[in-house]
Motif scaffolding. Structure first.
Motif, PDB file in Angstrom:
ATOM      1  N   LEU A 161       0.815  -1.209   0.353  1.00 35.07           N
ATOM      2  CA  LEU A 161      -0.160   0.112   0.137  1.00 35.07           C
ATOM      3  C   LEU A 161       0.926   1.130   0.025  1.00 35.07           C
ATOM      4  CD1 LEU A 161      -2.643  -0.909   2.481  1.00 35.07           C
ATOM      5  CD2 LEU A 161      -2.909  -1.062   0.156  1.00 35.07           C
ATOM      6  N   PHE A 162       0.955   1.958  -1.051  1.00 37.14           N
ATOM      7  CA  PHE A 162       1.791   3.049  -1.443  1.00 37.14           C
ATOM      8  C   PHE A 162       0.925   4.330  -0.878  1.00 37.14           C
ATOM      9  CE2 PHE A 162       3.900  -0.110  -3.606  1.00 37.14           C
ATOM     10  CZ  PHE A 162       4.997   0.210  -3.661  1.00 37.14           C
ATOM     11  N   ILE A 163       1.109   4.954   0.165  1.00 35.73           N
ATOM     12  CA  ILE A 163       0.226   5.969   0.867  1.00 35.73           C
ATOM     13  C   ILE A 163       0.935   7.222   1.185  1.00 35.73           C
ATOM     14  CG2 ILE A 163      -1.273   6.516   2.703  1.00 35.73           C
ATOM     15  CD1 ILE A 163      -1.294   3.506   3.373  1.00 35.73           C
ATOM     16  N   ARG A 164       0.326   8.121   0.497  1.00 31.16           N
ATOM     17  CA  ARG A 164       0.697   9.709   0.623  1.00 31.16           C
ATOM     18  C   ARG A 164       2.253   9.805   0.308  1.00 31.16           C
ATOM     19  NH1 ARG A 164      -3.538  11.689   5.290  1.00 31.16           N
ATOM     20  NH2 ARG A 164      -5.277  11.832   3.929  1.00 31.16           N
ATOM     21  N   GLY A 165       2.978   9.469  -0.661  1.00 29.96           N
ATOM     22  CA  GLY A 165       4.301   9.631  -0.602  1.00 29.96           C
ATOM     23  C   GLY A 165       5.125   8.503  -0.147  1.00 29.96           C
ATOM     24  N   SER A 590      -6.753  12.966  -5.667  1.00 29.92           N
ATOM     25  CA  SER A 590      -5.591  13.227  -4.579  1.00 29.92           C
ATOM     26  C   SER A 590      -4.540  14.202  -5.573  1.00 29.92           C
ATOM     27  CB  SER A 590      -5.006  11.856  -4.146  1.00 29.92           C
ATOM     28  OG  SER A 590      -5.817  10.908  -3.476  1.00 29.92           O
ATOM     29  N   PHE A 591      -4.166  15.182  -4.807  1.00 27.31           N
ATOM     30  CA  PHE A 591      -2.909  15.923  -5.374  1.00 27.31           C
ATOM     31  C   PHE A 591      -1.788  15.631  -4.015  1.00 27.31           C
ATOM     32  CE2 PHE A 591      -0.417  19.624  -4.522  1.00 27.31           C
ATOM     33  CZ  PHE A 591       0.290  19.547  -5.802  1.00 27.31           C
ATOM     34  N   LEU A 592      -0.613  15.360  -4.818  1.00 27.89           N
ATOM     35  CA  LEU A 592       0.479  14.746  -4.051  1.00 27.89           C
ATOM     36  C   LEU A 592       1.830  15.501  -4.610  1.00 27.89           C
ATOM     37  CD1 LEU A 592       2.025  13.228  -1.964  1.00 27.89           C
ATOM     38  CD2 LEU A 592       2.183  11.329  -3.686  1.00 27.89           C
ATOM     39  N   ASP A 593       2.435  16.232  -3.618  1.00 27.42           N
ATOM     40  CA  ASP A 593       3.636  16.956  -3.999  1.00 27.42           C
ATOM     41  C   ASP A 593       4.828  16.242  -2.908  1.00 27.42           C
ATOM     42  OD1 ASP A 593       5.775  18.437  -4.632  1.00 27.42           O
ATOM     43  OD2 ASP A 593       5.331  20.077  -3.514  1.00 27.42           O
ATOM     44  N   SER A 594       5.616  15.522  -3.462  1.00 29.74           N
ATOM     45  CA  SER A 594       6.655  14.747  -2.803  1.00 29.74           C
ATOM     46  C   SER A 594       7.767  14.773  -3.030  1.00 29.74           C
ATOM     47  CB  SER A 594       6.255  13.311  -2.240  1.00 29.74           C
ATOM     48  OG  SER A 594       7.025  12.680  -1.354  1.00 29.74           O
ATOM     49  N   LYS A 595       8.972  14.905  -2.257  1.00 31.19           N
ATOM     50  CA  LYS A 595      10.313  14.785  -2.540  1.00 31.19           C
ATOM     51  C   LYS A 595      11.259  13.937  -1.475  1.00 31.19           C
ATOM     52  CE  LYS A 595      11.445  18.607  -5.663  1.00 31.19           C
ATOM     53  NZ  LYS A 595      12.281  19.729  -5.711  1.00 31.19           N
ATOM     54  N   ARG A 596      12.122  13.039  -2.106  1.00 29.91           N
ATOM     55  CA  ARG A 596      13.004  12.101  -0.935  1.00 29.91           C
ATOM     56  C   ARG A 596      14.359  12.194  -1.426  1.00 29.91           C
ATOM     57  NH1 ARG A 596      10.443   6.838   1.760  1.00 29.91           N
ATOM     58  NH2 ARG A 596       8.566   7.529   2.580  1.00 29.91           N
ATOM     59  N   ASP A 597      15.229  12.075  -0.433  1.00 38.46           N
ATOM     60  CA  ASP A 597      16.697  11.725  -0.595  1.00 38.46           C
ATOM     61  C   ASP A 597      16.874  10.347   0.241  1.00 38.46           C
ATOM     62  OD1 ASP A 597      19.228  11.218  -1.099  1.00 38.46           O
ATOM     63  OD2 ASP A 597      19.887  13.182  -0.265  1.00 38.46           O
ATOM     64  N   PHE A 598      16.762   9.341  -0.344  1.00 38.94           N
ATOM     65  CA  PHE A 598      16.870   8.108   0.769  1.00 38.94           C
ATOM     66  C   PHE A 598      17.546   6.897  -0.134  1.00 38.94           C
ATOM     67  CE2 PHE A 598      13.364   6.771  -1.833  1.00 38.94           C
ATOM     68  CZ  PHE A 598      12.776   5.463  -1.074  1.00 38.94           C
ATOM     69  N   MET A 599      17.768   5.866   0.227  1.00 40.94           N
ATOM     70  CA  MET A 599      18.124   4.654  -0.264  1.00 40.94           C
ATOM     71  C   MET A 599      19.338   4.990  -1.210  1.00 40.94           C
ATOM     72  SD  MET A 599      14.597   2.818  -1.288  1.00 40.94           S
ATOM     73  CE  MET A 599      15.476   1.468  -1.820  1.00 40.94           C
ATOM     74  N   ASN A 600      19.383   4.821  -2.614  1.00 38.07           N
ATOM     75  CA  ASN A 600      20.662   5.140  -3.418  1.00 38.07           C
ATOM     76  C   ASN A 600      20.423   6.461  -4.078  1.00 38.07           C
ATOM     77  OD1 ASN A 600      18.649   3.943  -4.969  1.00 38.07           O
ATOM     78  ND2 ASN A 600      20.223   3.645  -6.572  1.00 38.07           N
ATOM     79  N   TYR A 601      19.106   7.476  -3.856  1.00 42.26           N
ATOM     80  CA  TYR A 601      18.981   8.573  -4.419  1.00 42.26           C
ATOM     81  C   TYR A 601      20.384   9.456  -4.297  1.00 42.26           C
ATOM     82  CZ  TYR A 601      14.141   7.670  -5.499  1.00 42.26           C
ATOM     83  OH  TYR A 601      12.924   6.876  -5.659  1.00 42.26           O
ATOM     84  N   PRO A 602      20.839   9.939  -5.445  1.00 43.71           N
ATOM     85  CA  PRO A 602      22.003  10.847  -5.106  1.00 43.71           C
ATOM     86  C   PRO A 602      21.750  12.489  -4.456  1.00 43.71           C
ATOM     87  CG  PRO A 602      21.536  10.882  -7.219  1.00 43.71           C
ATOM     88  CD  PRO A 602      20.367   9.944  -6.633  1.00 43.71           C
ATOM     89  N   VAL A 603      20.341  12.777  -4.841  1.00 38.79           N
ATOM     90  CA  VAL A 603      19.746  14.120  -4.359  1.00 38.79           C
ATOM     91  C   VAL A 603      18.477  13.925  -3.978  1.00 38.79           C
ATOM     92  CG1 VAL A 603      21.523  15.456  -5.859  1.00 38.79           C
ATOM     93  CG2 VAL A 603      19.198  14.721  -6.647  1.00 38.79           C
TER      94      VAL A 603
END
Length: 748
Positions: A161-165, A590-603
């Motif tokens: 279940l992929f919930i809200r980013g 649903s409108f979703l604005d999300s950003k992440r720097d995790f796992m192998n993300y470089p930025v």
């Protein structure tokens, strides 16, 4: 005679005058918060004298009673009042200020972040078993039906279940309060696992897309709490048949209706459908599975319940795909053998003013993946990833009602994990015991205002660290049908064990939820507006990927908890069962604005599992004269981003960078299903039969879930559904019970 008549007239006149003289007028005003209250019954206790207040709260009546009495004031929404009065020869004026009667029916309920389907008082009740079975495109699966609710992202290439980013592993699923480890079946890369549990097993659910109760933990995003059925209505035998599965089961209810037991057995296979449809996936071993379960339920003499459920399932499949490294091999092959068993025992009993909930669950899961390559019809480079996991959960909750809508509950939970991984030179043995304590209170200040306050504390033996997570929610009724809620919570979750393959100084991952909700609920209609903000901290990071014959990453090693991110958005949900006769429909956005720097993300970037805009619509129509139901569903999701992340050596250090990036085409799917009840109208029928025809993605839209890239990034292949359009035909028969009328009324 004339004289006697005159005397009699004078006597009657005198008595009438005396009677009227003895009447006393009792009057006054009844108010609540300085406003007059209408329809209050005002009665002189143990007499027939009294009145009802007018629109301004005023009342007046006359009585011939004398001496001391009690004046009573009653109204369904206020506490009863008794006022002592002494009646003489003078008129009496009595003014009363009422106090609101707080009760479960009228009290506002905290609902920010959650939709409940087991509580009949809520107009937003969703996802009862009939809702799930009659939602086109859900395939009878709870998790698939949730995709048509706001806040849940459509991610087709993997289960969860992929919930809200949040990722699919950042949500957790519980059965009767106990955690279900491995809710989904084992799978291969690019193909999502299915629900292991039969939807009919559950009578209701609470789905929380954020800000959930302190009774649950180890989930950064949301939680799904499933409530299993108690006792069946009567004994029955069930059969199901279709080109892809066979199933049979029974439920036996005792004559005293205090205990029952039952079992089911099912077998599924996709061989025949491969011959009919043009599959995108080349199955060298068609997916097949065997599953069985057993249950018993006992109602104690004092009204408590023992419930047990145990299940076993196994599944196999093999997939062949063209190589992205043609210089090395022609095809990549992966074969899966999966096994799983799950046991759940729960107990619910009231002891005086206390209610005890206790439960334990155990599960074992084996995922046996075998990778190889093929060149010139010769297999080589065989690699095996074998994962065995044992999981134990124990939980106890003690609850006491403070008053009609206030309660205090607390308890503890133990969650044990013992996993072994064997992969080439990697032999991992991961063990952890998460011990938790929690306390929570529901506070009903009035029928217009209530709060839920809780705190949860956890300790992980593997991490050697502890956390404290406060939770808070507040609800207020703005008007008769309008309520508003606000929720805040702090949530922790251990790093996923599959990323812990070596020593690292890791900590709990953390998220904070802020949720505001505005809701209107009236008879047959509900409108829900929700805004949220989530802040992520201490997300895991690792430096590079280790590929297994280009079949997506499997073995990565967590390096630290320096990851972070956020998710914010707005959601709208509308459901209407009233406007159109025999039609139930809902629409969500649903409108979703999300950003992440995790796992192998470089930025910090938009995560590949988050779509900015998602729209879903579901419509259901039952036609009595046709003995049939027609169901439609549609989902649109703006194309998700994708990334090809590679590693390079920069001044002696391994650095990740984005080699390719882009956006997937927008997702579109129109689904259609028909239900036909041939025994409709037979009042004495002892069987219930339904024929189902379901067509997923009727228009055959070629959706894309992502891309795989070669080691050097020069070639890529799309990750797509196993089949663009799928048709399911099946029949379900129940002997001993007729649920036809339930199906008509949408109350299954």
């Amino acid at each position: 005679m004339k004289v006697q008549g005159q005397r009699l007239f004078l006597l009657i006149s005198f008595l009438s005058f005396a009677w009227s003289f003895s009447q006393v007028k009792v009057s006054g005003k009844v108010t609540f918060k300085n406003k007059g209250v209408a329809e209050v019954n005002v009665t002189l206790k143990d007499t027939y004298d009294g009145a009802t207040t007018d629109a301004n709260g005023n009342f007046s009546f006359e009585t011939s009673e004398k001496e001391d009495h009690f004046l009573t004031f009653t109204h369904p929404n206020y506490n009863d009042v008794e006022k002592p009065i002494s009646i003489g020869n003078q008129d009496i004026s009595v003014n009363i200020e009422l106090k609101e009667q707080i009760n479960e029916i009228n009290a506002v309920v905290v609902s920010a972040g959650s939709i409940e389907a087991s509580d009949k008082k809520r107009a937003t009740a969703l996802l009862t078993p009939i809702d799930i079975y009659t939602t086109a495109g859900a395939d009878g699966q709870i998790s698939s039906a949730l995709n048509f609710l706001p806040g849940v992202q459509k991610v087709g290439e993997t289960e969860g279940l992929f919930i809200r980013g949040g990722t699919g592993t950042e949500s957790k699923i519980f059965m009767d309060g106990s955690l279900i480890n491995n809710y989904f079946s084992n799978s291969v890369p690019g193909i999502a696992g299915r629900d292991r549990f039969n939807t009919s097993l559950f009578k209701g659910n609470v789905f929380s897309s954020g800000g959930y109760s302190a009774l649950y933990g180890q989930a950064l995003s949301g939680a799904l709490m499933l409530e299993s059925v108690d006792l069946p209505d009567q004994s029955s035998y069930d059969f199901g048949i279709s080109p892809i599965f066979l199933s049979a089961g029974f439920q036996r209810l005792s004559q005293d209706k205090n205990h029952s037991y039952g079992a089911t057995l099912g077998y599924s296979m996709l061989d025949l459908m491969q011959e009919v449809f043009n599959f995108n996936t080349d199955f060298i071993d068609a997916p097949q599975g065997l599953n069985g379960d057993f249950n018993f339920r006992i109602r104690t003499k004092s009204g408590g319940f023992f419930k047990y459920y145990g299940m076993y399932d196994s599944n196999t499949m093999g997939v062949k795909s063209e190589s992205l490294e043609p210089q090395d091999y022609d095809f990549s092959l992966v074969r899966l053998k999966g096994k799983n068993t799950y046991h759940n025992l729960s107990f619910r009993q009231k002891f005086g003013k206390y209610l005890l909930h206790a439960g334990a669950s155990y599960s074992f899961n084996r995922s046996d993946l075998n990778f190889s390559t093929e060149k010139a019809d010769m297999e080589s480079d065989k690699t095996r990833i074998l994962t065995d996991g044992n999981y134990l959960n124990f939980k106890t909750v003690l609850e006491r009602k403070i008053n009609r809508i206030s309660a205090l509950r607390g308890g503890f939970e133990l969650n044990g994990t013992d996993e072994k991984l064997n992969f080439e030179e990697v032999n991992k043995h991961y063990k952890d015991l998460i011990s938790s304590v929690f306390v929570e209170t529901d506070l009903g200040f009035s029928n217009q205002l209530s709060a839920k306050i809780g705190v949860r504390a956890e300790h992980s033996s593997y991490l050697g660290k502890s956390n404290i997570a406060p939770r808070f929610a507040l609800a207020y009724r703005l008007a008769q049908d309008w309520t508003t809620s606000f929720a805040y919570g702090l949530f922790y979750q251990n790093p996923e064990s599959k990323y812990i393959n070596g020593p690292a100084n890791l900590d709990f991952q953390k998220s904070q939820h802020y949720i505001f909700q505005l809701q209107r609920a009236s008879d047959g209609r509900s409108l829900r507006l929700e805004a949220f903000y989530k802040k992520y901290d201490q997300l895991i990071k690792f430096k590079n990927l280790e590929y297994v014959d280009n079949q997506n990453q499997y073995v990565q090693t967590a390096d630290n908890n320096n990851g972070y991110g956020f998710a914010k958005g707005v959601e709208i949900f509308w459901r209407d069962k009233k406007t159109f006769e025999n039609i139930d429909y809902w629409i969500s956005y649903s409108f979703l604005d999300s950003k992440r720097d995790f796992m192998n993300y470089p930025v910090s970037v938009k995560p590949s599992f988050a779509s900015e805009h998602t729209i879903s619509a579901v419509a259901k129509r039952f036609i009595p004269e046709w003995k049939a139901g027609i169901n439609l569903s549609y989902t649109y999701a703006k194309g998700r981003p994708y990334y090809d992340i590679a590693s390079k050596n920069d001044t002696g250090q391994t650095v990740n960078y984005i080699r390719h990036e882009g956006r997937l085409k927008d997702y579109n799917a129109l689904n259609l299903s028909f239900n036909y009840l041939p025994n409709l109208g037979k009042k004495d029928a002892k069987a219930f039969t339904v024929f189902v025809l379901s067509i997923s993605n009727v228009l055959g839209t070629k959706n894309v879930y992502g891309y795989n890239f070669s080691r050097d990034g020069s070639r890529s292949s799309a990750v797509v559904p196993p089949v663009n359009t799928f048709v399911f035909v099946g029949a379900f028969i129940s002997f001993g019970v007729d649920k036809t009328q339930d199906a008509i009324n949408n109350n299954l």
